[in-house]
Design a protein around this motif. Structure first.
Motif, short mmCIF file in Angstrom:
data_model
loop_
_atom_site.label_atom_id
_atom_site.label_comp_id
_atom_site.label_asym_id
_atom_site.label_seq_id
_atom_site.Cartn_x
_atom_site.Cartn_y
_atom_site.Cartn_z
N LYS A 1 -9.54 -83.06 -13.91
CA LYS A 1 -10.40 -83.35 -15.06
C LYS A 1 -11.80 -83.77 -14.62
CE LYS A 1 -6.87 -84.32 -18.51
NZ LYS A 1 -6.36 -85.24 -19.53
N ASP A 2 -11.88 -84.43 -13.48
CA ASP A 2 -13.20 -84.78 -12.96
C ASP A 2 -13.98 -83.52 -12.58
OD1 ASP A 2 -15.12 -86.82 -12.02
OD2 ASP A 2 -14.71 -85.94 -10.05
N ARG A 3 -13.28 -82.55 -12.02
CA ARG A 3 -13.92 -81.28 -11.68
C ARG A 3 -14.38 -80.55 -12.94
NH1 ARG A 3 -13.65 -77.69 -7.20
NH2 ARG A 3 -14.25 -75.58 -7.83
N VAL A 4 -13.52 -80.55 -13.95
CA VAL A 4 -13.87 -79.90 -15.22
C VAL A 4 -15.09 -80.58 -15.84
CG1 VAL A 4 -13.10 -79.52 -17.59
CG2 VAL A 4 -11.57 -79.01 -15.68
N ARG A 5 -15.11 -81.91 -15.78
CA ARG A 5 -16.23 -82.66 -16.35
C ARG A 5 -17.54 -82.24 -15.68
NH1 ARG A 5 -14.24 -87.06 -15.66
NH2 ARG A 5 -13.47 -87.54 -17.76
N PHE B 1 -13.46 -71.75 -17.61
CA PHE B 1 -14.89 -71.58 -17.37
C PHE B 1 -15.57 -72.89 -16.96
CE2 PHE B 1 -14.29 -67.48 -19.08
CZ PHE B 1 -15.38 -66.72 -18.68
N SER B 2 -14.79 -73.93 -16.71
CA SER B 2 -15.38 -75.20 -16.28
C SER B 2 -14.90 -75.62 -14.90
CB SER B 2 -15.03 -76.30 -17.29
OG SER B 2 -15.58 -76.02 -18.54
N ILE B 3 -14.18 -74.76 -14.22
CA ILE B 3 -13.63 -75.18 -12.92
C ILE B 3 -14.51 -74.74 -11.76
CG2 ILE B 3 -11.27 -75.15 -13.80
CD1 ILE B 3 -10.85 -72.52 -12.26
N ASN B 4 -15.49 -73.88 -12.03
CA ASN B 4 -16.35 -73.45 -10.91
C ASN B 4 -17.58 -74.34 -10.86
OD1 ASN B 4 -17.40 -72.26 -13.33
ND2 ASN B 4 -18.76 -71.04 -12.04
N LEU B 5 -17.82 -74.94 -9.70
CA LEU B 5 -18.97 -75.81 -9.53
C LEU B 5 -20.12 -75.09 -8.86
CD1 LEU B 5 -17.22 -79.14 -8.49
CD2 LEU B 5 -17.76 -78.27 -10.76
N SER B 6 -19.92 -73.85 -8.49
CA SER B 6 -20.97 -73.05 -7.88
C SER B 6 -20.80 -71.61 -8.34
CB SER B 6 -20.90 -73.12 -6.36
OG SER B 6 -21.76 -72.15 -5.77
#
Length: 380
Positions: free
Chosen positions: A198-202, A115-120
């Protein structure tokens, strides 16, 4: 019933699926791997407690174990009315919660990595993590599974009518993605390194709406904070309810004592002024009488002056009263008049004087072809 993790043994194989990310001055724990099931469904209520009670029955047929053996976390409904649901075995969840408690009791969130990999919110994402494939669809089912199982699970969960483009971060699309359906639109992108992932997850932590540390696994620290938040207004309210009436009573008692003190002093003044009076009336009533006499006396002068003034003005054509003011202490009536000429001013003064009043003329000036004059009337 709250979860009791005091007897839980830490299992390294289970714990290694957790990792930590620092974001916005907070520490977050993320859960990776295939131990979490995901659903997107409609729940016939928006109440949190009712949702928590209803979900086990709604997803029961989708589970391989009894609903009592799983922990269910969920989000608030989205704009379409769908609720995202994460399900994890309670035994695994106990180990995760115990590990978090020992490692850092400041951590209040375990967020499913998926649930943290989508940036949009409009983005369908596939990320190849080697042995695991993460697939997030904001408008459909999301899942994390072994790479060998992905083609079948994908075909079962992703409708061929979906027109969204899948952003696939993988270098082996031909092996994990079905190539027999030309309707599916795929945007192939380079596989992410560990640091890039991990940067994307952050960046995506803030968009995550599910916290596994909820319900029976909500941290005690978090509960204590809630108790503190609610306890303060309760204490203040109770203090107001019990202390405020006491303050009112004390204030009333204070005012009563002051009133009594004033009455005693008035009696002393009254006695010192008129020792010779045999039948003294109440000093308060005596003062009221004096004030009434004074007011009546002042009213008498005011009425006398104004009566003579109005009679005089009625005899002068075009005269008009602009303003009037009575000085109580000096018994002086000040008026501003508007007349047609300076001769009218002189006539008014003579008439008022002939009727027994003391007349003093103030400033006179010509405004718009009319004379504005100030006259003071008093006792001769």
């Amino acid at each position: 019933m709250k979860n009791d993790s005091s007897l839980v043994q830490i299992n390294d194989d289970i714990v290694k699926k957790l990792y930590f990310i620092h974001h916005d001055e907070k520490e977050y724990c993320l859960a990776s791997g295939t131990d979490i099931l995901f659903f997107r469904l409609k729940v016939p209520t928006t109440n949190e407690n009712e949702t928590r009670k209803a979900l086990p029955f709604i997803i029961e047929d989708e589970l391989a174990v009894d609903p009592d053996q799983v922990h269910i976390a969920f989000s608030i409904p989205d704009q379409q009315g769908f609720t995202s649901v994460a399900v994890v075995n309670k035994d695994i969840m106990k180990i995760w919660a115990k590990y978090i408690e020992k490692k850092d009791n400041k951590i209040l969130h375990i967020i499913p990595e998926l649930f943290s990999i989508n940036l949009s919110n409009e983005e369908v994402v596939l990320i190849d993590r080697g042995s695991n494939i993460l697939f997030f669809n904001p408008s459909g089912n999301s899942f994390c599974c072994d790479d060998s199982l992905f083609p079948n699970i994908f075909s079962e969960n992703y409708p061929i009518s979906d027109t969204k483009i899948i952003n696939a971060y993988t270098n082996r699309a031909d092996k994990i993605l079905p190539n027999d359906n030309k309707n599916i639109k795929i945007n192939l992108l380079p596989n992410l390194s560990d640091d890039e992932f991990k940067d994307r997850v952050r960046k995506g932590i803030e968009t995550s709406s599910i916290n596994l540390l909820s319900g029976a696994f909500k941290p005690i620290k978090y509960l204590n904070e809630l108790i503190t938040i609610w306890l303060r207004p309760i204490i203040i309210s109770l203090s107001f309810i019990f202390i405020y009436p006491i303050l009112i009573i004390l204030e009333t008692h204070y005012l009563d004592s002051k009133i009594l003190d004033v009455k005693l002093k008035l009696n002393q003044v009254y006695n010192s002024i008129d020792e010779s009076i045999g039948n003294r009336q109440n000093p308060i009533e005596y003062i009221k009488t004096i004030l009434a006499d004074k007011q009546e006396n002042q009213s008498k002068y005011f009425l006398t002056y104004t009566n003579i003034l109005f009679q005089t003005l009625s005899e002068i054509q075009g005269s008009r009263l602009i303003s009037i003011n009575f000085e109580n202490d000096n018994k002086i009536l000040s008026v501003n008049l508007s007349v047609l000429s300076y001769e009218d001013v002189e006539t008014i003064q003579n008439n008022l004087s002939s009727k027994g009043l003391m007349v003093r003329e103030g400033n006179s000036r010509l405004v718009d072809n009319k004379v504005i004059t100030e006259i003071k009337l008093g006792e001769r």
